[in-house]
Scaffold this active site. Structure first.
Site, PDB file in Angstrom:
ATOM      1  N   GLY A  32       0.826  -1.193   0.000  1.00  0.00           N
ATOM      2  CA  GLY A  32       0.000   0.000   0.000  1.00  0.00           C
ATOM      3  C   GLY A  32       0.864   1.248   0.000  1.00  0.00           C
ATOM      4  N   CYS A  33       0.268   2.375  -0.356  1.00  0.00           N
ATOM      5  CA  CYS A  33       1.026   3.629  -0.431  1.00  0.00           C
ATOM      6  C   CYS A  33       1.462   4.103   0.956  1.00  0.00           C
ATOM      7  CB  CYS A  33       0.224   4.701  -1.150  1.00  0.00           C
ATOM      8  SG  CYS A  33      -1.498   4.839  -0.623  1.00  0.00           S
ATOM      9  N   TYR A  34       0.547   4.108   1.930  1.00  0.00           N
ATOM     10  CA  TYR A  34       0.935   4.509   3.278  1.00  0.00           C
ATOM     11  C   TYR A  34       2.010   3.578   3.861  1.00  0.00           C
ATOM     12  CZ  TYR A  34      -2.851   7.981   3.788  1.00  0.00           C
ATOM     13  OH  TYR A  34      -3.677   9.077   3.660  1.00  0.00           O
ATOM     14  N   THR A  43       4.290   1.870   2.342  1.00  0.00           N
ATOM     15  CA  THR A  43       5.567   2.167   1.682  1.00  0.00           C
ATOM     16  C   THR A  43       6.207   3.402   2.286  1.00  0.00           C
ATOM     17  OG1 THR A  43       4.869   1.158  -0.411  1.00  0.00           O
ATOM     18  CG2 THR A  43       6.628   2.801  -0.524  1.00  0.00           C
ATOM     19  N   CYS A  44       5.434   4.465   2.418  1.00  0.00           N
ATOM     20  CA  CYS A  44       5.955   5.740   2.916  1.00  0.00           C
ATOM     21  C   CYS A  44       6.411   5.634   4.370  1.00  0.00           C
ATOM     22  CB  CYS A  44       4.871   6.804   2.765  1.00  0.00           C
ATOM     23  SG  CYS A  44       5.443   8.503   2.943  1.00  0.00           S
TER      24      CYS A  44
END
Length: 345
Positions: free
Chosen positions: A148-150, A152-153
């Site tokens: 997911g994007c969150y 990863t960040c």
């Protein structure tokens, strides 16, 4: 040449995949699917691709995809890929799934956050696709669950500092912000221009489905029990994601030591940029790129480490990392097709 197909090519992540793959020197786009726009040209739906991508959009067809593809990118909402991926694998394709369906090795963990899994036997077969952390496993994978994007960040700055035991993972707090494209291309009141243009709000407070994904990976990598308070926010921007994570240090460390640990962990990884002292990430510096920028500060008053990270949610948080994983699977240079710099304004 790698024959690549995109299932769900007209969502934001799918279209971003087409954009990146169309410029990849070792890829030939083979098939693009879209139920909503089947029968139209991709460039009819996205005129920016006029005379660049003239492929027709087709209905999903397992047999045809298997015949014409070496790798299939699944850019569909969760619960859909799990019904399609088994047959694609049986047909000899390798799969990179951008949904949540294969991010958990334990199907029960997926079911707690989402719904009953209809291909649970594949969960342990899949490799979690956080490229810089699980590179060796990704190389031999036939099925990659793109993060997911969150996650990863948030995970990229945390993991190198957590693995030597420097962080107290029993209480991690993360405040994260995302552009509106993270909500997808579907029309909804919550992402209507008038609702978000001058707004700034938290959503899914304490119950976002990316929280168990982050905790699962933290515990898998460190072997420690982790507790995370995660609050996402929607900001009036199209793309970009910035996370501020607060975590206690188990022992006193200088900012220079922490920064050097991150630099050592990511040395040779072109997409991870550890910023110098007194420099912090900015969404505009990662827009359109596959980069993750990381800055940090130690709050001596509280003993808390403050980690700040930024990515483009559609690139490093979705399509770009998916292509990076494909590059790893085929033992290509990881930067191939992903060298774009952000626009200056």
């Amino acid at each position: 040449m790698i024959r690549a197909s995109v299932v769900g090519a007209t969502g934001y992540a799918g279209a971003e995949l087409v954009r990146i793959l169309s410029g990849h020197p070792e890829v030939r786009l083979s098939m693009l699917t879209s139920h909503q726009y089947a029968g139209q040209l991709f460039s009819d739906v996205f005129p920016a691709f006029f005379q660049r991508v003239a492929l027709p959009l087709e209905e999903f067809d397992t047999r045809k995809l298997a015949e014409c593809s070496d790798v299939v990118f699944m850019a569909l909402p969760h619960s859909m890929p799990m019904t399609m991926v088994p047959e694609l694998l049986q047909g000899g394709c390798r799969v990179v799934d951008l949904s949540a369906d294969f991010r958990f090795s334990d199907p029960f963990a997926y079911e707690v956050a989402y719904e009953p899994h209809r291909a649970p036997e594949l969960c342990r077969h899949a490799v979690y696709g956080l490229s810089e952390i699980f590179r060796e496993k990704i190389t031999g994978a036939s099925l990659v669950g793109n993060p997911g994007c969150y996650p990863t960040c948030i995970l990229l700055p945390l993991l190198p500092l957590a693995t030597p035991g420097w962080l107290d993972l029993s209480r991690v707090i993360c405040d994260a912000k995302s552009g509106v494209s993270g909500a997808g291309r579907g029309v909804s009141l919550a992402t209507h221009f008038c609702e978000i243009a001058q707004a700034f709000k938290a959503y899914k407070v304490g119950e976002h489905r990316h929280r168990p994904e982050i905790v699962n990976v933290l515990e898998m990598v460190t072997g420690e029990k982790s507790r995370l308070t995660f609050v996402p926010h929607l900001v009036p921007a199209i793309r970009g994601m910035l996370a501020t994570t607060y975590v206690s240090l188990r022992e006193e460390k200088s900012e220079a030591e922490l920064r050097e640990r991150l630099r050592d962990a990511y040395r040779g990884n072109d997409f991870i940029r550890i910023l110098p002292e007194n420099s912090f990430p900015d969404l505009s510096h990662v827009r359109g790129t596959n980069c993750c920028d990381i800055g940090l500060r130690v709050d001596r008053e509280s003993g808390m480490l403050i980690l700040i990270s930024a990515i483009d949610n559609l690139v490093k948080g979705a399509a770009g990392q998916a292509v990076q994983n494909m590059n790893i699977m085929w033992r290509l240079e990881e930067t191939m097709g992903l060298g774009a710099l952000p626009p200056v304004v």
